[in-house]
Design an enzyme around this catalytic site. Structure first.
Site, short mmCIF file in Angstrom:
data_model
loop_
_atom_site.label_atom_id
_atom_site.label_comp_id
_atom_site.label_asym_id
_atom_site.label_seq_id
_atom_site.Cartn_x
_atom_site.Cartn_y
_atom_site.Cartn_z
N GLU A 172 11.40 -13.71 -4.78
CA GLU A 172 11.10 -14.01 -3.48
C GLU A 172 10.24 -15.10 -3.03
OE1 GLU A 172 10.16 -10.16 -2.36
OE2 GLU A 172 12.01 -9.33 -3.03
N GLU A 198 13.92 -9.87 -13.93
CA GLU A 198 14.32 -9.59 -12.71
C GLU A 198 15.31 -10.00 -12.13
OE1 GLU A 198 11.00 -7.40 -10.34
OE2 GLU A 198 10.83 -9.51 -10.07
N SER A 239 15.80 -2.49 -8.64
CA SER A 239 16.27 -1.24 -8.28
C SER A 239 15.80 -0.14 -9.12
CB SER A 239 17.56 -1.41 -7.70
OG SER A 239 17.81 -2.23 -6.87
N GLY A 293 9.60 -2.15 -6.94
CA GLY A 293 9.34 -2.68 -5.46
C GLY A 293 9.70 -1.25 -4.82
N GLY A 294 10.74 -1.07 -3.98
CA GLY A 294 11.10 -0.19 -3.20
C GLY A 294 10.37 1.41 -3.72
N HIS A 300 7.73 -14.41 -8.75
CA HIS A 300 8.66 -13.48 -7.95
C HIS A 300 9.91 -14.31 -7.39
CE1 HIS A 300 10.36 -10.28 -5.62
NE2 HIS A 300 9.89 -9.71 -6.60
N ASN A 317 5.08 -3.31 -7.06
CA ASN A 317 5.02 -4.33 -6.18
C ASN A 317 5.25 -4.08 -4.70
OD1 ASN A 317 5.28 -6.88 -4.83
ND2 ASN A 317 7.03 -7.54 -5.78
N TRP A 318 4.23 -3.91 -3.97
CA TRP A 318 4.59 -3.31 -2.53
C TRP A 318 4.95 -4.42 -1.49
CZ3 TRP A 318 -0.33 -0.01 -1.66
CH2 TRP A 318 -0.55 1.45 -2.30
N LYS A 319 4.93 -5.77 -2.19
CA LYS A 319 5.52 -6.70 -1.13
C LYS A 319 4.76 -6.76 0.06
CE LYS A 319 9.97 -6.20 -3.43
NZ LYS A 319 11.40 -6.78 -3.44
N GLY A 370 16.05 -5.04 -4.81
CA GLY A 370 16.18 -4.70 -3.37
C GLY A 370 17.47 -4.40 -2.91
#
Ligand code: PEP
Length: 255
Positions: free
Chosen positions: A99, A169, A215, A236-237, A97, A10-12, A175
């Site tokens: 966010e 999640e 993470s 993500g990251g 998600h 997930n590149w956000k 993150g």
């Protein structure tokens, strides 16, 4: 039963079309002439979807979206429909998600409508669920996840094991560098599978993939992915670097 791992990035709100093109080509090049039996997927921002689809051409990597409208088309300024995503070459869509829930006020009902819209369109849906830290500390983690998941499942019927993926999640791990322990992850994944079983029956529930997100990195992927009910990762990251995303995929391949 053996489920196929799904390693999803997930590149956000990172990587516009130019960067997305370079990064997807770099990921594909790391697997050039090597096949993998897991499924691997990147979900870039909407405007970068076609760059990623092109960057992955000739590879086994797939492309997804991070969100979608619950409407079909028309006067919904700023929204993107399932048909547009299909037309762009997407195969998967993330809904719910944390966010989106936290910053854009998406509640369980809206997430459920989106999940249904994705499934009805023929696309595959990754439904995200997970508790915030205060819920976990107060012993409410399972209750929160149960309410989120059951609201979405109430919109879904039949053997949807090919089209439905759940991502657990824990919000406190997204993150933050904090990861759920493998035991914490397995415990919640097992609970989620029991909810899937209540809704779809055991046979279908055993086929549905449950991803862990929060993470996940090359350093902790092996112990998480080795858990019985952990069927992949939503990353993500670590998906923003070709090397770390590829290393996580290689770890899944080795299990
Ligand atoms: C996510 O965006 O879904 C996620 C799990 O992010 P990170 O891996 O950076 O915690």
């Amino acid at each position: 039963m053996k489920r196929t791992f799904l390693i999803a990035g997930n590149w956000k709100m990172n990587a516009g079309p130019t960067e997305a093109s370079a990064l997807s080509k770099e990921i594909a090049s790391l697997w050039k002439d090597k096949s993998f039996s897991s499924e691997a997927l990147i979900c870039p921002p909407f405007v970068s979807i076609s760059s990623v689809v092109s960057g992955f051409e000739g590879s086994d990597f797939k492309t997804g979206a991070q969100n979608v409208s619950n409407e079909d088309n028309g006067a919904f300024t700023g929204e993107i429909s399932t048909e547009m995503l299909k037309d762009s070459g997407c195969e998967y869509v993330i809904v719910g998600h944390s966010e989106r829930r936290e910053y854009y006020n998406e509640d369980d009902e809206l997430v459920a409508l989106k999940a249904k819209k994705v499934v009805d369109s023929g696309l595959k849906v990754i439904i995200c669920v997970g508790e915030i830290l205060s819920d976990r500390k107060a012993g409410r983690a399972e209750k929160v996840v149960k309410d989120q998941l059951n609201t979405a499942l109430n919109q879904l019927d039949g053997d949807l094991s090919d089209q439905v993926v759940i991502a657990y999640e824990p919000v406190w791990a997204i993150g933050t560098g904090e990861t759920a322990t493998p035991d914490q992850a397995q415990e919640m994944h097992k609970f989620i599978r029991s909810l899937l079983s209540n809704h779809f029956g055991t046979e279908v529930a055993e086929k549905i993939r449950i991803l862990y997100g929060g993470s996940m990195k090359p350093d902790n992927a092996e112990e998480l992915l080795s858990q019985k009910d952990v069927d992949g990762g939503l990353i993500g990251g670590a998906s923003l670097k070709a090397d770390s995303f590829s290393r996580i995929l290689a770890i899944a391949e080795s299990i």
